[in-house]
Scaffold this active site. Sequence first.
Site, mmCIF file in Angstrom:
data_model
loop_
_atom_site.group_PDB
_atom_site.id
_atom_site.type_symbol
_atom_site.label_atom_id
_atom_site.label_comp_id
_atom_site.label_asym_id
_atom_site.label_seq_id
_atom_site.Cartn_x
_atom_site.Cartn_y
_atom_site.Cartn_z
ATOM 1 C CG ASP A 59 10.822 -1.413 -48.851
ATOM 2 O OD1 ASP A 59 10.583 -1.973 -48.173
ATOM 3 O OD2 ASP A 59 10.373 -3.076 -50.061
ATOM 4 C CG ASP A 60 13.502 -0.199 -46.122
ATOM 5 O OD1 ASP A 60 12.454 -0.726 -45.653
ATOM 6 O OD2 ASP A 60 14.081 -0.908 -46.226
ATOM 7 C CB CYS A 74 10.496 -5.755 -46.252
ATOM 8 S SG CYS A 74 11.537 -4.965 -45.828
ATOM 9 C CG ASP A 99 8.215 -1.622 -45.638
ATOM 10 O OD1 ASP A 99 8.756 -0.502 -45.313
ATOM 11 O OD2 ASP A 99 8.899 -2.589 -46.386
ATOM 12 C CG ASN A 100 10.794 -1.501 -42.922
ATOM 13 O OD1 ASN A 100 10.644 -2.837 -43.332
ATOM 14 N ND2 ASN A 100 11.959 -0.439 -42.727
#
Length: 534
Positions: A37-38, A73, A310-311
Amino acid sequence: MAEVASQLVLRMVLLIAFVIPTASSRKDANIILILTDDQDTMLTGTLAQENIIRHIAKEGVTFENAFVTTPICCPSRSSILTGRYISSIGVFNNSISGNCAGELFRDTSENETFAAYIKRHKPQYNTFYAGKYLNGYGLSPAMDVSHVPEGWDSWMGLVGNSRYYDYDVSLNGIRKHHGKEYEKDYFTDVIANASLQFIQSQTDARPFMMTISTPAVHSPFDFAPKYKDAFLDVKSPRVPSFNVKGKNKHWLVGNFTKAPMNDEYVKVSDIYYKHRLRALLSVDELVGRVVKQLESQKLLDDTYLIFSSDNGYHMGEFAMYHDKRMPYDFDLRVPMYIKGPEIQKNVLIKEAALSIDLMPTILDMAGIAIPSNVDGKSLLATSRNVNTEDDRQIFCVEYFGEDHTEYPQSTEFGDPFVPGVQSPPGLTGCSSLNTTDATYCIDAINNTYQCARIYDSTMEGLDVKICSFKDDQRFVEAYDLTRDKFELKNLAKEPSVGGDTLTRTYKQLEMNVNNPQCPCCEAVLKGIKTTKIH
């Protein structure tokens, strides 16, 4: 008593997945997607990833130019699950009103995820999900804790957004609470333990597919206590875009940043950077444990491993507070490694890979035909060095800006980016680090854009991004990434500098208006014509 019951539920589900008979012989490969995540690449690079690099990247392929098609997200995760652009599935932001874990997604796109297709077409697969799902999961009326998405035999979905302590999960529809004790509750380790338990229940009689979705490295960046002394001397990278005013940027960046940032925030940036790396160490440990378990059961050679995020993320670039959501590469570039049967080893691939490619790649790995409505493409042939005619040279990046009033303030959806600060209408996450600093907001309704990325991996090819914003100015930003990696010079505002590059870009956009790989081309062209820069 509740904890005993939840453990029994998990064991029963794993046992059921293990004993259900199948008429098919064991020929299908196992598939494991590990999603962080991130996690960016422009700032983090390969730090804190010793096991990830050794066991996946060096044993497989690294996509050096991997991008998400939306830098936030819930929409990005929805795209990863379905292989489609967010404009195709209607998931616009992290709010329920933006269709994050909403009724529309539940009743349509959620039935078209890679898990749903695998169970529909290859029911012999045992499937497992552990970790963060969609930000609104368990909080939305359309997806309460009892909701187990189609396609998952074993389900441990996080309720709400990424947390490391003091959170709830859905164990196949039954709520379980975790507290604040590291040994029992640290979420990355809980995910790792559940994943190992699932693998231990598998044999070579049936294939399995897993998604392991960690909270790291999302805020609040809680790391395992044993890693507190790691990266003591590391600072957030001082890239050329760090702590400088963004010149000729769109309204939000132009009006709600102040450079140079005060010393307090620069210190915060360094602290958060260390914390993110320390949190990532637990993910790296998870990968090492998973690989070791697969090896011990002689399953590794028949297993595909995919690692991505996700990013991306920013931490002071263009004097912006730490977050994502922007059309710049630090928020778009993510790690992507793939290893497995017949995959090349220790190979770097320059071709663009997208988050929407993960779904069709997983279906391809499972031997399932890719549905015609999927926007992404399989990366399997490229990973195996098999020539294909599908040489994508253009793709889209989309984002729909958020207004904090879309969130119910009584839940964690609220605007708690900076507690006690109420954002003005049309803005989200506004804050001030001290009374002398200009107010900064992480998002706004008019931070809504579509970008066309023209990317040719050949030596003489273009790498140009051009974005059209949906605001009063119809603002346009354009960057030649081959010459301006950090996006310091907006060619749309300096067309005399861009010259030949802009001319070639317009021609490419016009040629691709009807290209299904570029559903944003028409809108971007319209934005360019409105601003009269060509």
